[in-house]
Design a protein around this motif. Structure first.
Motif, mmCIF file in Angstrom:
data_model
loop_
_atom_site.group_PDB
_atom_site.id
_atom_site.type_symbol
_atom_site.label_atom_id
_atom_site.label_comp_id
_atom_site.label_asym_id
_atom_site.label_seq_id
_atom_site.Cartn_x
_atom_site.Cartn_y
_atom_site.Cartn_z
ATOM 1 N N VAL A 14 3.959 -5.166 -7.821
ATOM 2 C CA VAL A 14 2.641 -4.692 -7.031
ATOM 3 C C VAL A 14 3.332 -4.173 -5.733
ATOM 4 C CG1 VAL A 14 0.969 -5.632 -5.770
ATOM 5 C CG2 VAL A 14 1.559 -6.467 -7.867
ATOM 6 N N PRO A 15 3.493 -3.367 -5.736
ATOM 7 C CA PRO A 15 3.717 -2.874 -4.207
ATOM 8 C C PRO A 15 3.450 -3.477 -3.349
ATOM 9 C CG PRO A 15 2.747 -0.981 -5.696
ATOM 10 C CD PRO A 15 2.296 -2.255 -6.389
ATOM 11 N N GLU A 16 4.194 -3.943 -2.308
ATOM 12 C CA GLU A 16 3.722 -4.660 -1.004
ATOM 13 C C GLU A 16 2.573 -4.419 -0.143
ATOM 14 O OE1 GLU A 16 6.441 -5.990 3.116
ATOM 15 O OE2 GLU A 16 7.355 -4.463 1.356
ATOM 16 N N LEU A 17 1.588 -3.050 -0.153
ATOM 17 C CA LEU A 17 0.700 -2.693 0.630
ATOM 18 C C LEU A 17 -0.636 -3.659 -0.275
ATOM 19 C CD1 LEU A 17 -1.254 -2.199 3.120
ATOM 20 C CD2 LEU A 17 -1.864 -0.270 2.021
ATOM 21 N N THR A 18 -0.586 -3.634 -1.680
ATOM 22 C CA THR A 18 -1.555 -3.753 -2.597
ATOM 23 C C THR A 18 -1.155 -5.567 -2.917
ATOM 24 O OG1 THR A 18 -1.679 -2.041 -3.405
ATOM 25 C CG2 THR A 18 -2.561 -3.982 -4.884
ATOM 26 N N ALA A 19 -0.227 -5.597 -2.565
ATOM 27 C CA ALA A 19 0.000 -7.515 -3.191
ATOM 28 C C ALA A 19 -0.558 -8.119 -1.074
ATOM 29 C CB ALA A 19 1.747 -7.486 -2.614
ATOM 30 N N HIS A 20 -0.084 -7.247 -0.361
ATOM 31 C CA HIS A 20 -0.695 -7.789 0.923
ATOM 32 C C HIS A 20 -1.800 -8.491 1.116
ATOM 33 C CE1 HIS A 20 0.367 -9.285 5.345
ATOM 34 N NE2 HIS A 20 -1.409 -8.595 5.664
ATOM 35 N N ALA A 71 -4.489 -7.939 -2.036
ATOM 36 C CA ALA A 71 -4.295 -8.930 -2.591
ATOM 37 C C ALA A 71 -4.183 -10.263 -1.529
ATOM 38 C CB ALA A 71 -3.433 -9.287 -3.469
ATOM 39 N N ALA A 72 -3.175 -10.823 -2.011
ATOM 40 C CA ALA A 72 -2.664 -12.107 -0.475
ATOM 41 C C ALA A 72 -3.906 -12.307 0.298
ATOM 42 C CB ALA A 72 -1.143 -12.230 -0.332
ATOM 43 N N GLU A 73 -4.140 -11.694 0.793
ATOM 44 C CA GLU A 73 -5.266 -11.955 2.186
ATOM 45 C C GLU A 73 -6.597 -12.270 1.554
ATOM 46 O OE1 GLU A 73 -5.038 -12.623 5.266
ATOM 47 O OE2 GLU A 73 -2.546 -12.007 5.397
ATOM 48 N N LEU A 74 -6.380 -11.539 0.886
ATOM 49 C CA LEU A 74 -8.444 -12.602 -0.421
ATOM 50 C C LEU A 74 -8.003 -13.096 -0.465
ATOM 51 C CD1 LEU A 74 -9.026 -8.526 -1.622
ATOM 52 C CD2 LEU A 74 -10.249 -9.813 0.168
ATOM 53 N N GLY A 76 -0.462 -8.169 -17.863
ATOM 54 C CA GLY A 76 -1.060 -7.626 -18.132
ATOM 55 C C GLY A 76 -2.164 -8.160 -16.377
ATOM 56 N N ASP A 77 -2.314 -9.288 -15.688
ATOM 57 C CA ASP A 77 -3.251 -8.900 -14.851
ATOM 58 C C ASP A 77 -3.419 -7.673 -13.783
ATOM 59 O OD1 ASP A 77 -4.451 -11.156 -16.281
ATOM 60 O OD2 ASP A 77 -3.706 -12.699 -15.808
ATOM 61 N N GLY A 78 -4.140 -7.587 -13.235
ATOM 62 C CA GLY A 78 -4.034 -7.644 -11.862
ATOM 63 C C GLY A 78 -3.917 -7.757 -11.003
ATOM 64 N N PRO A 79 -3.367 -8.062 -9.468
ATOM 65 C CA PRO A 79 -3.455 -8.239 -8.952
ATOM 66 C C PRO A 79 -4.181 -9.926 -8.013
ATOM 67 C CG PRO A 79 -3.156 -5.661 -7.958
ATOM 68 C CD PRO A 79 -3.730 -6.298 -9.066
ATOM 69 N N LEU A 80 -5.705 -9.188 -8.479
ATOM 70 C CA LEU A 80 -6.509 -9.826 -7.991
ATOM 71 C C LEU A 80 -7.125 -11.198 -9.759
ATOM 72 C CD1 LEU A 80 -8.906 -8.129 -5.751
ATOM 73 C CD2 LEU A 80 -7.071 -9.763 -5.307
ATOM 74 N N GLU A 81 -6.480 -11.130 -10.519
ATOM 75 C CA GLU A 81 -6.078 -11.430 -11.537
ATOM 76 C C GLU A 81 -5.028 -12.642 -11.198
ATOM 77 O OE1 GLU A 81 -7.425 -8.655 -12.724
ATOM 78 O OE2 GLU A 81 -8.676 -8.633 -12.563
#
Length: 192
Positions: free
Chosen positions: A139-145, A147-150, A76-81
């Motif tokens: 996770v959708p690709e743009l959101t994943a990218h 979150a990964a950059e952060l 259930g964790d979101g991308p940043l978690e």
């Protein structure tokens, strides 16, 4: 010169960073790095293809640990978690030797355009590993990218703070990386 000594890779990295700092990247030869590390040139080339590769020693392991931490984050964790879980996992392998090497490595990179370029490629590789792990979680690709950059930025900021603080505190990298991620999350909220 001994045929085999433990921690050869680490000794080569430390020797190279010290020489890069003392005399500059361009003026440093593979032979000098090998000599300083107490190994032969052929031993150097068993570990690294050239002196630029010293900068990314451990990148594959770091990328793998970041991706594993993301993959193993609760469902259930979101991308940043999930990114935070990756940062915690990867931070666990960073020890006192990494902490002590950090400021010297930063100085060596700052003094060489070639090392800055290689460092940028390392950053891209870490972000790609995290992006792929997040996409695999759905996770959708743009959101994943994003979150990964952060995540990469948090790792770098956390590492810089950790390596510049009192080295006798015994604290690991994870609290620094996670604090940096929290700071970045707050900063992005203010963008709206």
């Amino acid at each position: 010169m001994a045929r085999w000594q433990p921690d050869t890779t680490h000794r080569l990295v430390v020797a190279a960073v010290d020489l890069f700092t003392e005399q500059g990247y361009d003026a440093t030869t593979v032979a000098q790095i090998a000599e300083r590390a107490g190994v032969t040139k052929s031993t150097f080339f068993r570990h690294f293809s050239d002196k630029r590769e010293l900068l990314v020693a451990g990148q594959e392991t770091l990328s793998r640990l970041l991706a594993e931490g993301i993959a193993e984050a609760p469902e259930g964790d979101g991308p940043l978690e999930a990114v935070a879980a990756g940062l915690e996992r990867a931070s666990g392998v960073m020890g006192q030797a990494n902490r002590e090497l950090g400021p010297r490595l930063k100085a060596a990179v700052a003094a060489s355009a070639e090392l800055q370029e290689r460092d940028a490629l390392k950053t891209v590789g870490l972000a790609a590993a995290m992006t792929d792990a997040l996409v695999a979680r759905g996770v959708p690709e743009l959101t994943a990218h994003l979150a990964a950059e952060l995540g990469v930025l948090a790792f770098k900021r956390g590492f810089a703070r950790w390596s510049e603080t009192d080295r006798g505190d015994g604290e690991g990298l994870a609290p620094y990386a996670l604090a940096a991620l929290r700071d970045l999350r707050e900063a992005t909220a203010s963008l709206a």
